[in-house]
Design an enzyme around this catalytic site. Structure first.
Site, PDB file in Angstrom:
ATOM      1  N   GLY A   1       0.818  -1.203   0.000  1.00 64.59           N
ATOM      2  CA  GLY A   1       0.000   0.000   0.000  1.00 64.59           C
ATOM      3  C   GLY A   1       0.856   1.259   0.000  1.00 64.59           C
ATOM      4  O   GLY A   1       2.008   1.263  -0.430  1.00 64.59           O
ATOM      5  N   SER A   2       0.306   2.332   0.562  1.00 63.05           N
ATOM      6  CA  SER A   2       0.870   3.666   0.348  1.00 63.05           C
ATOM      7  C   SER A   2       2.179   3.946   1.078  1.00 63.05           C
ATOM      8  O   SER A   2       2.794   4.992   0.836  1.00 63.05           O
ATOM      9  CB  SER A   2      -0.162   4.732   0.730  1.00 63.05           C
ATOM     10  OG  SER A   2      -1.257   4.681  -0.162  1.00 63.05           O
ATOM     11  N   THR A   3       2.624   3.092   1.982  1.00 61.98           N
ATOM     12  CA  THR A   3       3.963   3.295   2.548  1.00 61.98           C
ATOM     13  C   THR A   3       5.011   3.259   1.438  1.00 61.98           C
ATOM     14  O   THR A   3       6.089   3.837   1.570  1.00 61.98           O
ATOM     15  CB  THR A   3       4.292   2.229   3.604  1.00 61.98           C
ATOM     16  OG1 THR A   3       4.044   0.928   3.061  1.00 61.98           O
ATOM     17  CG2 THR A   3       3.446   2.417   4.860  1.00 61.98           C
ATOM     18  N   MET A   4       4.679   2.602   0.332  1.00 61.56           N
ATOM     19  CA  MET A   4       5.585   2.511  -0.816  1.00 61.56           C
ATOM     20  C   MET A   4       5.841   3.882  -1.443  1.00 61.56           C
ATOM     21  O   MET A   4       6.879   4.111  -2.087  1.00 61.56           O
ATOM     22  CB  MET A   4       4.960   1.560  -1.850  1.00 61.56           C
ATOM     23  CG  MET A   4       5.836   1.227  -3.025  1.00 61.56           C
ATOM     24  SD  MET A   4       7.188   0.156  -2.538  1.00 61.56           S
ATOM     25  CE  MET A   4       8.047   0.028  -4.107  1.00 61.56           C
ATOM     26  N   LYS A   5       4.923   4.813  -1.244  1.00 63.53           N
ATOM     27  CA  LYS A   5       5.040   6.119  -1.898  1.00 63.53           C
ATOM     28  C   LYS A   5       6.278   6.885  -1.445  1.00 63.53           C
ATOM     29  O   LYS A   5       6.787   7.734  -2.186  1.00 63.53           O
ATOM     30  CB  LYS A   5       3.777   6.942  -1.642  1.00 63.53           C
ATOM     31  CG  LYS A   5       2.552   6.407  -2.378  1.00 63.53           C
ATOM     32  CD  LYS A   5       1.274   7.112  -1.949  1.00 63.53           C
ATOM     33  CE  LYS A   5       0.061   6.489  -2.658  1.00 63.53           C
ATOM     34  NZ  LYS A   5      -1.217   6.959  -2.116  1.00 63.53           N
TER      35      LYS A   5
END
Length: 714
Positions: A309-313
Site C-alpha cells: 500500500g501507500s507506505t511505498m510512496k
C-alpha cells in the site's frame, strides 16, 4: 556277519567323531591363536560386553538480549524409571528394586498423572519379562526438580531418576517467532526455527562420555579402566533486541490483538543508524514452551511478502527528488487517472473524487494514488523508477541473519503495473525489505543491513568469539534528499490534510507514511471496510531519527465508527513514545504551541507555601511534593520555558510519592529522573494506576510501574 557289520558301524562312528573332534579342536586352537571370529576381535568384544558407558550432559548455549537478559536456556528435567530386577538387590541390606508394585503404583499415580493400575501393570510386566527396568512414557519424562524431590521423599524402593535437559524460554511468547525454539530428540537438543535454528552451529553442545568396566549387575570393577571425554557447552548468543522495547511492543500488540482480533499483526523497531533490530513481533504468536497448537510458525516480518500500500510512496517520492525532477509546488488534477486509453482507471481513496487541483506535496500528505501515478509515469518515468527501486534493494533479500527470509515479486512489465507498484499495489515486499529501504531516509541516505546478532561469547570464558558491526549496503539517495523526505513525512503527521494525524506523539516529532493495502485472494481484491492491511512506517525524532518503526495490521474487526488506522496508531504511539523516553532521547517537541512559553522562576530554598503561592499567580498546575517546609528542587528546572497549563512540581526537603493520576508520560519521566527511579510504563496516554502508593517515602533506585490510558471522550 552281524558281528562284522557291528565292527564296521563302530569304526565308521569313530571316524565321524574323530573328524568332528578334530574340527572342533582345530577351531578352538584357531580361536585361541588368532583371537578373532569372522573378523570380530574377541578381546574387544569381551571388553565391550563388560564395559558400561554413560553420557555427561553439556549445556546448549544461552540466548540473551543486548543487555544480558536471558531469553533461552537449558533447564534440568528428570526422567523417572523403576528397577524391577530382584537380582539388583542381591546381598544388599536395603532392596534397590521395586518390592511392592501395588504400593509404589498408588503413590506414584498422582505425580505421573496416570492410573495406579497402569503403573502397577507396567512394573509387573517388566518383572515377568525379566527386564532390568521399566519406564512410563511421556508421563515419566520432563519432571521438574520440585516434583522429583517430592517423589524422592516418598522413599520408594527401585524408583530412580535420570537428569536430562530441556530448552526453556522464561518469557513465554516474548519474541517467540524471532527466538524460535529448539526440540529435544533422543536426548539431543537442536534448533528448529528462528535464532535457535540460525545460530545452531554456535549454540550446539557436545556431550561428554565416561566408559568403565563392570560386573554383570553394572557395578564398577576395582580396576575399571575408566575413560572420560569432557563435555563441551555451546556458545552464548547475544541478540540486538532490547528487552524493554520488545516488552513495549508485545504489550501494545497484545492489546490490539485482544481488542480488534486481526488476521495478522507485524511490527518491528530498528535503529536506522546501525541496522540493529531492537524489537520484532507477530500475531498470532505462540509459546515456545508449549508448541502443541500453533497457528503460524513463520516470522511474517521476513517471510510474508504482501502488497504494502501507500507506505511505498515514500520511495517513489524520494526517487523523484533524488533525480532532480520533483517540484512539490507543481499542481496536478487529483481524482482519477488512466495511464493508457485501455488501462483501468486509478482513483484516489475518496472514491475517486479527489481534491481538485492540488500540489504534489499535498498529494503526498493526502496519500493520492493519482499523484503517485503521474509522478512515476510522467515526471520520473518507469525506467528510472525501476532503477531506484533496485537501488533501494526492493528486489532482493535484505540478508538479515534470520532463517526463511523471502522476497516478493516485482510486477512491473505493463504501464498499469508500473504505476500501481509506485503506490504499493501489484508488486509484493516483506516488511523487512521496506524497513531496510527506509533506513536510507532516516539515516541521511545511507542504507543499512538489518541484523539480529550482537555478539557470540564463550560460555566458559566469556571471551567474545564473534561480533556484528553495522554494514552500509547502499546509498540510494543523498543526505539532502533524505532530509526533504523526512520533512514531507513529518507533514503527513502534523498537517491538517495529512493522513497520519492520529499518529502524533506527545513529546517527539514523528515523520511517517500511512498505508492501506487491498488484499488479493484468488486473483481478486477482497471487498469490505475491514479487508485491508493497515500500516505505518515512521521515524522519530524527525530531524535525527533514533528509531524506525513499521507496523501492519491485517483485517482488524472494526466498529462502524472506527478507522483502520486506530489499531496501528495505538501500537506506534505507545511503543515510540515509551521507547524514546526509555532511551533518554531528549524531547524535541513544544509542549503546546497554542500558548506562549514563560521562563520558570527559581524558587528553590524558599518556603514551600510561599513558593506555591507565587507560582500559582502565573501557572495553573502547581503541585507540592512531600511534607517539607522548604523547596529543594523545581521540576522542570528553573529557567525552562514552560506554558501556563504545564504541571510544575515543587519538591520539598521531605518528599513523598504524589498521586500520579492524570500525569503525562513526560511528567512521570521527569519525576523518575529526579529521584533516580527505574520506571516502566504500560499503555499510552495519562496515568491511571501506579505501583508505589501515594504518600509513600521515595527511595532512590526504586522501581515504579505506571499504567496509562487515553483520556475518555465525552
Amino acid at each position: 556277519m552281524n558281528k562284522r557289520n557291528t565292527h564296521r558301524s563302530a569304526a565308521f562312528l569313530i571316524l565321524i567323531f574323530s573328524v568332528i573332534f578334530l574340527i572342533i579342536g582345530g577351531r578352538f586352537l584357531y580361536i585361541e591363536t588368532a583371537a578373532t571370529i569372522e573378523g570380530v576381535d574377541l578381546q574387544e568384544w569381551a571388553e565391550d560386553i563388560r564395559t558400561s558407558s554413560y553420557e555427561i550432559d553439556a549445556n546448549r548455549g544461552k540466548i540473551f538480549d543486548k543487555n544480558g537478559m536471558v531469553l533461552a536456556y537449558d533447564r534440568p528435567t528428570y526422567r523417572l524409571y523403576a528397577i524391577v530386577d530382584s537380582n539388583y538387590s542381591e546381598n544388599l541390606k536395603e532392596p534397590k528394586h521395586v518390592t511392592d508394585p501395588d504400593e509404589t503404583a498408588s503413590k506414584l499415580a498422582p505425580f505421573l498423572d496416570m492410573k495406579a493400575n497402569e503403573i502397577e501393570s507396567r512394573i509387573e510386566q517388566g518383572q515377568e519379562n525379566e527386564r532390568f527396568q521399566v519406564e512410563f512414557g511421556p508421563n515419566g519424562r520432563e519432571i521438574s526438580q520440585e516434583k522429583m524431590e517430592e517423589i524422592k521423599d516418598l522413599e520408594l524402593n527401585g524408583i530412580q531418576f535420570k537428569q536430562e535437559s530441556k530448552r526453556y524460554y522464561p518469557n513465554g511468547l516474548f519474541a517467540s517467532h524471532l527466538i524460535g525454539f529448539a526440540r529435544t530428540t533422543d536426548g539431543n537438543i537442536s534448533g528448529v526455527t528462528g535464532i535457535e535454528k540460525q545460530m545452531e552451529k554456535y549454540l550446539k553442545e557436545e556431550k561428554g562420555k565416561i566408559s568403565y568396566e563392570r560386573d554383570k549387575y553394572g557395578t564398577k570393577l576395582l580396576d575399571p579402566n575408566e575413560v572420560m571425554t569432557e563435555p563441551d557447552d555451546g556458545d552464548d548468543v547475544y541478540l540486538t533486541i532490547d528487552q524493554k522495547i520488545q516488552t513495549f511492543l508485545e504489550d501494545a500488540m497484545s492489546q490490539v490483538h485482544k481488542q480488534y482480533n486481526p488476521e495478522k499483526i507485524m511490527a518491528a523497531v530498528m535503529d536506522p543508524e546501525t541496522g540493529e533490530v531492537l524489537a520484532m513481533s507477530n500475531r498470532p504468536s505462540y509459546n515456545p514452551n508449549d508448541i502443541g497448537n500453533v497457528d503460524n510458525w513463520y516470522n511474517d516480518i521476513v517471510s510474508y511478502p504482501f502488497e504494502p500500500g501507500s507506505t511505498m510512496k515514500m520511495f517513489t517520492w524520494a526517487s523523484a527528488i533524488e533525480e532532480g525532477v520533483y517540484n512539490g509546488s507543481d499542481l496536478y488534477e487529483s481524482g482519477t487517472y488512466k495511464v493508457t486509453e485501455n488501462s483501468p482507471t486509478i482513483g484516489d481513496h475518496n472514491n475517486g473524487k479527489g481534491w481538485d487541483m492540488i500540489t504534489f506535496d499535498e498529494g503526498f500528505r493526502r496519500s493520492s494514488n493519482v499523484a503517485s501515478s503521474k509522478l512515476a509515469y510522467e515526471v520520473l518515468g518507469p525506467t528510472k523508477l525501476r532503477e531506484y527501486l533496485t537501488d533501494f534493494h526492493l528486489d532482493q533479500k535484505t540478508g538479515i541473519d534470520l532463517p526463511n527470509e523471502q522476497i516478493g515479486q516485482f510486477v512491473f512489465d505493463k504501464p498499469i503495473e508500473q504505476i500501481t507498484t509506485s503506490f504499493g499495489q501489484g508488486s509484493t515486499f516483506t516488511a523487512m525489505q521496506l524497513m531496510t529501504a527506509a533506513t536510507s531516509i532516516a539515516n541521511d541516505g545511507e542504507m543499512m543491513r538489518p541484523y539480529m546478532l550482537s555478539k557470540i561469547t564463550s560460555s566458559d570464558t566469556g571471551k567474545v568469539l564473534k561480533e556484528s558491526e553495522p554494514e552500509k549496503i547502499g546509498e540510494p539517495i543523498s543526505a539532502d534528499t533524505a532530509e526533504k523526505m523526512r520533512d514531507l513525512l513529518g507533514s503527513v503527521v502534523t498537517s491538517e490534510d495529512g493522513t497520519g494525524q492520529s499518529f502524533k506523539l506527545d513529546d517527539y516529532s514523528l515523520a511517517g507514511k500511512t498505508g492501506t493495502a487491498q488484499i488479493s485472494k484468488n486473483g481478486k481484491y477482497l471487498n469490505g471496510r475491514d479487508n485491508y492491511v493497515f500500516s505505518f512506517m515512521g521515524m522519530a525524532p524527525k530531524e535525527d531519527p533514533e528509531l524506525l518503526m513499521y507496523v501492519a495490521v491485517q483485517q482488524p474487526e472494526l466498529e462502524a465508527t472506527e478507522l483502520g488506522s486506530e489499531p496501528v496508531s495505538y501500537i506506534v504511539r505507545t511503543v515510540m513514545e515509551n521507547s524514546l523516553h526509555y532511551l533518554n532521547i531528549q524531547p524535541d517537541k513544544e509542549v503546546d504551541e497554542s500558548f506562549s512559553p514563560i521562563s520558570l522562576p527559581d524558587v528553590t530554598n524558599q518556603s514551600a507555601k510561599e513558593a506555591e503561592k507565587k507560582l500559582k499567580e502565573t501557572f495553573e498546575n502547581v503541585e507540592v511534593i512531600g511534607d517539607g517546609n522548604e523547596v529543594s528542587a523545581v521540576l522542570p528546572a528553573p529557567g525552562t520555558k514552560v506554558v501556563e497549563n504545564q504541571r510544575i512540581l515543587l519538591v520539598t526537603d521531605q518528599p513523598t510519592m504524589p498521586d500520579l493520576t492524570g500525569y503525562s508520560v513526560r511528567d512521570v519521566h521527569r519525576l523518575a529522573k529526579h529521584f533516580n527511579l527505574n520506571i516502566e510504563t504500560m499503555g499510552n496516554g495519562y496515568v491511571q494506576k501506579q505501583s508505589i502508593p501515594a504518600g509513600s517515602k521515595i527511595k532512590e533506585d526504586g522501581y515504579l510501574v505506571v499504567e496509562l490510558s487515553p483520556p475518555q471522550s465525552e
